[in-house]
Motif scaffolding. Structure first.
Motif, mmCIF file in Angstrom:
data_model
loop_
_atom_site.group_PDB
_atom_site.id
_atom_site.type_symbol
_atom_site.label_atom_id
_atom_site.label_comp_id
_atom_site.label_asym_id
_atom_site.label_seq_id
_atom_site.Cartn_x
_atom_site.Cartn_y
_atom_site.Cartn_z
ATOM 1 N N LYS A 26 0.792 -1.231 0.000
ATOM 2 C CA LYS A 26 0.000 0.000 0.000
ATOM 3 C C LYS A 26 0.823 1.279 0.000
ATOM 4 C CE LYS A 26 -2.768 -0.903 3.441
ATOM 5 N NZ LYS A 26 -3.828 -0.725 4.485
ATOM 6 N N PRO A 27 1.881 1.376 0.803
ATOM 7 C CA PRO A 27 2.598 2.656 0.844
ATOM 8 C C PRO A 27 3.162 3.081 -0.506
ATOM 9 C CG PRO A 27 3.206 1.300 2.722
ATOM 10 C CD PRO A 27 2.401 0.424 1.807
ATOM 11 N N TRP A 28 3.392 2.126 -1.386
ATOM 12 C CA TRP A 28 4.048 2.446 -2.654
ATOM 13 C C TRP A 28 3.089 2.484 -3.825
ATOM 14 C CZ3 TRP A 28 8.029 4.731 -1.263
ATOM 15 C CH2 TRP A 28 8.739 4.304 -0.147
ATOM 16 N N LEU A 29 1.800 2.415 -3.569
ATOM 17 C CA LEU A 29 0.833 2.544 -4.650
ATOM 18 C C LEU A 29 0.824 3.983 -5.161
ATOM 19 C CD1 LEU A 29 -2.124 0.443 -3.205
ATOM 20 C CD2 LEU A 29 -0.645 -0.163 -5.124
ATOM 21 N N PRO A 30 0.720 4.170 -6.482
ATOM 22 C CA PRO A 30 0.671 5.537 -7.018
ATOM 23 C C PRO A 30 -0.646 6.221 -6.681
ATOM 24 C CG PRO A 30 0.344 3.921 -8.777
ATOM 25 C CD PRO A 30 0.695 3.137 -7.535
ATOM 26 N N LEU A 31 -0.541 7.510 -6.342
ATOM 27 C CA LEU A 31 -1.718 8.281 -5.971
ATOM 28 C C LEU A 31 -1.480 9.744 -6.335
ATOM 29 C CD1 LEU A 31 -4.457 8.648 -4.493
ATOM 30 C CD2 LEU A 31 -3.167 8.851 -2.354
ATOM 31 N N ALA A 32 -2.212 10.223 -7.312
ATOM 32 C CA ALA A 32 -2.171 11.647 -7.690
ATOM 33 C C ALA A 32 -0.750 12.163 -7.877
ATOM 34 C CB ALA A 32 -2.917 12.483 -6.652
ATOM 35 N N GLY A 33 0.057 11.416 -8.603
ATOM 36 C CA GLY A 33 1.393 11.874 -8.952
ATOM 37 C C GLY A 33 2.481 11.551 -7.954
ATOM 38 N N ARG A 34 2.116 10.981 -6.801
ATOM 39 C CA ARG A 34 3.098 10.566 -5.813
ATOM 40 C C ARG A 34 2.743 9.153 -5.369
ATOM 41 N NH1 ARG A 34 3.559 15.697 -1.587
ATOM 42 N NH2 ARG A 34 4.043 17.323 -3.118
ATOM 43 N N THR A 35 3.414 8.668 -4.356
ATOM 44 C CA THR A 35 2.992 7.420 -3.722
ATOM 45 C C THR A 35 2.148 7.763 -2.489
ATOM 46 O OG1 THR A 35 4.927 7.271 -2.285
ATOM 47 C CG2 THR A 35 5.083 6.241 -4.482
ATOM 48 N N VAL A 36 1.394 6.783 -2.029
ATOM 49 C CA VAL A 36 0.590 6.969 -0.817
ATOM 50 C C VAL A 36 1.481 7.422 0.335
ATOM 51 C CG1 VAL A 36 -0.801 5.750 0.905
ATOM 52 C CG2 VAL A 36 -1.186 5.316 -1.534
ATOM 53 N N LEU A 37 2.619 6.775 0.497
ATOM 54 C CA LEU A 37 3.543 7.113 1.582
ATOM 55 C C LEU A 37 4.038 8.545 1.482
ATOM 56 C CD1 LEU A 37 5.489 6.505 3.920
ATOM 57 C CD2 LEU A 37 7.048 5.482 2.268
ATOM 58 N N GLU A 38 4.379 8.993 0.300
ATOM 59 C CA GLU A 38 4.922 10.341 0.141
ATOM 60 C C GLU A 38 3.904 11.411 0.510
ATOM 61 O OE1 GLU A 38 8.281 9.366 -3.281
ATOM 62 O OE2 GLU A 38 6.249 9.969 -3.874
ATOM 63 N N TRP A 39 2.628 11.176 0.201
ATOM 64 C CA TRP A 39 1.594 12.129 0.620
ATOM 65 C C TRP A 39 1.518 12.198 2.141
ATOM 66 C CZ3 TRP A 39 -0.407 15.759 -2.213
ATOM 67 C CH2 TRP A 39 -0.571 15.585 -3.589
ATOM 68 N N SER A 40 1.507 11.039 2.787
ATOM 69 C CA SER A 40 1.392 11.005 4.247
ATOM 70 C C SER A 40 2.596 11.672 4.913
ATOM 71 C CB SER A 40 1.271 9.555 4.728
ATOM 72 O OG SER A 40 0.149 8.923 4.148
ATOM 73 N N LEU A 41 3.770 11.386 4.405
ATOM 74 C CA LEU A 41 4.990 11.934 4.979
ATOM 75 C C LEU A 41 5.090 13.442 4.754
ATOM 76 C CD1 LEU A 41 7.680 11.454 6.393
ATOM 77 C CD2 LEU A 41 8.654 10.764 4.183
#
Length: 242
Positions: A26-41
């Motif tokens: 899940k953390p590495w799934l793409p989401l709106a141009g980033r990964t899920v993890l990168e948005w959270s961080l």
């Protein structure tokens, strides 16, 4: 400045996320141009009042080394454990080593699978939960709750005093370390940090969060998260132009 409360965050990203039914964690799934993890961080790192973020990764989590955020000076990484509570304890151990004043440090534990956390909710939690008992974000339940067995509804559960827990959950560092250690020694299943705190007889403050702070669990959740991120970006642009 050092005499006041200090804050660290632990971002848990070590889970397998098997309910997603995908090979990519899940953390590495793409989401709106980033990964899920990168948005959270990113949301956590925007907060200048958070001294550092301990990112708890699964063993051998190589995608992190390729992330543009991997060399951020306020991010430390540790390897998680078999269960979520084990991963949180590993993160707390790192905070305890690096926090200059552990006895005056509060820690915010957040799930990496919640990429749509609003900054205003984070600030409300900080202000309400900088206490000896801490606090957590939550949402009031609106659906009628059913207890089921063998595919059939057997009981309706009153929801008047129920809430759906979210993250972050914020507690004094040393209190949370003690609570999780006691739970581990007792063999207690800890599904969130607040449950360990409650087992000490403490009553964390409930801070009402936002519906956007969903936890990505199933594939459909990615589309909903993308919607909330677009909406938040539009709100931010509007405020900047006013």
């Amino acid at each position: 400045m050092t005499e006041g409360p200090r804050y660290w965050a632990v971002l848990v990203a070590a889970g397998a996320g098997t309910r997603m039914g995908m090979e990519t964690p899940k953390p590495w799934l793409p989401l709106a141009g980033r990964t899920v993890l990168e948005w959270s961080l990113t949301t956590l790192l925007r907060q200048g009042w958070i001294d550092g973020v301990v990112l708890v990764l699964a063993a051998g989590d190589t995608p992190w080394s390729a992330s543009p955020m991997a060399r951020h000076p306020r991010v430390l990484t540790v390897t998680g454990g078999a269960e979520r509570a084990d991963s949180v304890r590993a993160g707390l151990a790192a905070v305890r080593c690096h926090a200059g004043w552990p006895e005056r440090t509060w820690v915010l534990v957040h799930d990496a699978a919640r990429p749509c956390l609003r900054e205003e909710a984070l600030l409300q939690l900080r202000d309400a939960a900088t206490t000896s008992e801490g606090g957590l974000l939550a949402r009031p339940l609106t659906d009628t709750l059913k207890r089921h067995q063998d595919g059939r509804a057997v009981e309706t559960v009153p929801r008047a005093h129920l809430a759906g827990a979210q993250t972050p959950q914020q507690f004094p560092l040393l209190t949370l370390v003690d609570a999780l250690a006691r739970a581990a020694a007792a063999g207690t299943d800890v599904t969130d940090e607040a449950s360990a705190i409650e087992a000490l007889g403490l009553r964390p403050t409930v801070v009402w969060g936002h519906a956007s702070n969903l936890k990505i669990t199933y594939p459909d959740d990615l589309a909903l998260a993308a919607f909330w991120l677009r909406l938040q970006a539009g709100e931010s642009n509007h405020h900047e132009s006013v």
